[in-house]
Design a protein around this motif. Structure first.
Motif, mmCIF file in Angstrom:
data_model
loop_
_atom_site.group_PDB
_atom_site.id
_atom_site.type_symbol
_atom_site.label_atom_id
_atom_site.label_comp_id
_atom_site.label_asym_id
_atom_site.label_seq_id
_atom_site.Cartn_x
_atom_site.Cartn_y
_atom_site.Cartn_z
ATOM 1 N N ASP A 1 0.874 -1.171 0.000
ATOM 2 C CA ASP A 1 0.000 0.000 0.000
ATOM 3 C C ASP A 1 0.910 1.219 0.000
ATOM 4 N N LEU B 1 5.465 10.258 4.116
ATOM 5 C CA LEU B 1 6.713 10.301 3.354
ATOM 6 C C LEU B 1 6.463 9.710 1.968
ATOM 7 N N GLU C 1 -4.418 3.660 7.534
ATOM 8 C CA GLU C 1 -4.358 2.250 7.969
ATOM 9 C C GLU C 1 -5.385 1.388 7.234
ATOM 10 N N LYS C 2 -4.943 0.233 6.729
ATOM 11 C CA LYS C 2 -5.845 -0.703 6.052
ATOM 12 C C LYS C 2 -6.303 -1.788 7.033
ATOM 13 N N SER D 1 1.904 0.923 9.535
ATOM 14 C CA SER D 1 1.724 0.409 10.899
ATOM 15 C C SER D 1 1.765 -1.118 10.967
ATOM 16 N N SER E 1 -0.122 -3.443 9.027
ATOM 17 C CA SER E 1 -1.383 -4.176 8.825
ATOM 18 C C SER E 1 -1.193 -5.431 7.968
ATOM 19 N N ILE F 1 8.896 -3.327 5.553
ATOM 20 C CA ILE F 1 9.902 -2.257 5.478
ATOM 21 C C ILE F 1 9.158 -0.933 5.631
ATOM 22 N N LEU G 1 9.950 3.451 6.171
ATOM 23 C CA LEU G 1 10.926 4.543 6.207
ATOM 24 C C LEU G 1 10.723 5.478 7.402
ATOM 25 N N ASP G 2 9.475 5.758 7.728
ATOM 26 C CA ASP G 2 9.183 6.733 8.784
ATOM 27 C C ASP G 2 9.401 6.088 10.156
HETATM 28 C C1 LIG Z 1 -0.115 4.264 2.555
HETATM 29 S S1 LIG Z 1 1.019 4.069 3.851
HETATM 30 C C2 LIG Z 1 0.836 2.355 4.322
HETATM 31 C C3 LIG Z 1 -0.187 2.162 5.425
HETATM 32 C C4 LIG Z 1 -0.342 0.695 5.817
HETATM 33 N N1 LIG Z 1 -1.032 -0.051 4.787
HETATM 34 C C5 LIG Z 1 -1.085 0.529 7.133
HETATM 35 O O1 LIG Z 1 -2.142 -0.119 7.177
HETATM 36 O O2 LIG Z 1 -0.597 1.073 8.141
HETATM 37 C C6 LIG Z 1 2.572 4.069 3.002
HETATM 38 C C7 LIG Z 1 3.772 4.022 3.923
HETATM 39 O O3 LIG Z 1 4.966 3.982 3.122
HETATM 40 C C8 LIG Z 1 5.985 4.652 3.849
HETATM 41 N N2 LIG Z 1 7.051 4.988 2.885
HETATM 42 C C9 LIG Z 1 7.090 6.027 2.011
HETATM 43 N N3 LIG Z 1 8.208 5.967 1.265
HETATM 44 C C10 LIG Z 1 8.889 4.849 1.657
HETATM 45 C C11 LIG Z 1 10.091 4.235 1.238
HETATM 46 N N4 LIG Z 1 10.852 4.768 0.269
HETATM 47 N N5 LIG Z 1 10.489 3.089 1.848
HETATM 48 C C12 LIG Z 1 9.723 2.536 2.839
HETATM 49 N N6 LIG Z 1 8.561 3.088 3.279
HETATM 50 C C13 LIG Z 1 8.157 4.223 2.699
HETATM 51 C C14 LIG Z 1 5.283 5.843 4.475
HETATM 52 O O4 LIG Z 1 5.996 6.327 5.589
HETATM 53 C C15 LIG Z 1 3.917 5.218 4.850
HETATM 54 O O5 LIG Z 1 3.905 4.791 6.192
#
Ligand SMILES: C[S@@+](CC[C@H](N)C(=O)[O-])C[C@H]1O[C@@H](n2cnc3c(N)ncnc32)[C@H](O)[C@@H]1O
Length: 223
Positions: A43, A59, A163-164, A190, A192, A207, A209-210
């Motif tokens: 996601d 991010l 969050e999904k 988070s 999920s 994985i 990043l934040d």
């Molecule tokens: C749409 S959210 C995912 C939410 C997740 N599905 C959940 O249920 O919590 C996308 C995530 O990708 C992370 N992200 C962005 N760029 C990234 C990168 N280059 N490497 C790893 N994570 C990254 C963001 O910090 C964010 O938490």
């Protein structure tokens, strides 16, 4: 579980399964062996400059630069004849589709998740999420294919701004990841997807990043 940021790992070393790794997923995936993952469910940022009610930003949500490197890295670590299910943002449909194609993926399905509410309004009320099913090679067909219109469940976004729902993700993992296989989520937020994989008896690797979301995923997977 790995309690530390991404450790340096030479390709070919043991996979860090059952872990959440902190770092840029392109860099982290470069340390994983090719063909070592059975299913990817992810996601990524939709590249919509998302801002939650409390002002939180995501991010990677303001540039498409990461798209092609990330899908190329996913394609490399995915086992031959396997699938990647990726949510995506329709606002950058062209850039997403080009990245999938250039990475070597073939779209083989498209899922729609209708919501009972609109998350935003412009020319239309935005009342669905979408995901694409991407094939590397020729994955076998599932015995019982599910519908491509799937019920949505609202999580309340308490752990993460986007969050999904675990149940929604678990159903897809059961269909597309072999029993006991390894599920990768390179944008795990988070955690999920990781929880969902665990709930249906699959291994997981996340994985993020934040650092805040990484901590959330770590804590979530420890209980
Ligand atoms: C749409 S959210 C995912 C939410 C997740 N599905 C959940 O249920 O919590 C996308 C995530 O990708 C992370 N992200 C962005 N760029 C990234 C990168 N280059 N490497 C790893 N994570 C990254 C963001 O910090 C964010 O938490």
């Amino acid at each position: 579980m790995s309690p530390t940021p991404c450790p340096a790992r030479a390709p070919g070393e043991t996979m860090p399964t059952g872990s959440v790794l902190r770092g840029d997923c392109v860099e982290v995936m470069a340390t994983l062996p090719a063909g070592s993952v059975d299913f990817i469910l992810t996601d990524p940022p939709y590249v919509v400059r998302y801002r939650s009610r409390d002002g939180a930003r995501l991010l990677g949500d303001s540039t498409v630069d990461w798209l092609e490197p990330a899908y190329r890295a996913m394609h490399r670590v995915l086992r031959d004849d396997s699938l990647c299910l990726s949510f995506y943002g329709w606002h950058h449909l062209v850039e997403f589709a080009l990245a999938w194609k250039r990475a070597g993926f073939q779209p083989v399905g498209h899922l729609v998740f209708p919501k009972r509410y609109a998350s935003s309004r412009r020319y239309l009320q935005h009342s669905h999420e979408q995901a694409v099913l991407l094939a590397k090679g020729r994955p076998p067909l599932p015995r019982l294919p599910g519908s491509d219109v799937c019920p949505w469940a609202y999580t309340g976004n308490r752990r993460h701004p986007t969050e999904k729902a675990v149940t929604l993700l678990a159903a897809q993992i059961e269909t597309f990841c072999p029993a006991g296989g390894l599920v990768l989520d390179p944008f795990c937020g988070s955690g999920s997807t990781l929880r969902a994989a665990q709930s249906v008896g699959r291994s997981y690797l996340g994985i993020e990043l934040d650092p805040r979301h990484y901590e959330t995923a770590m804590r979530r997977m420890l209980v």
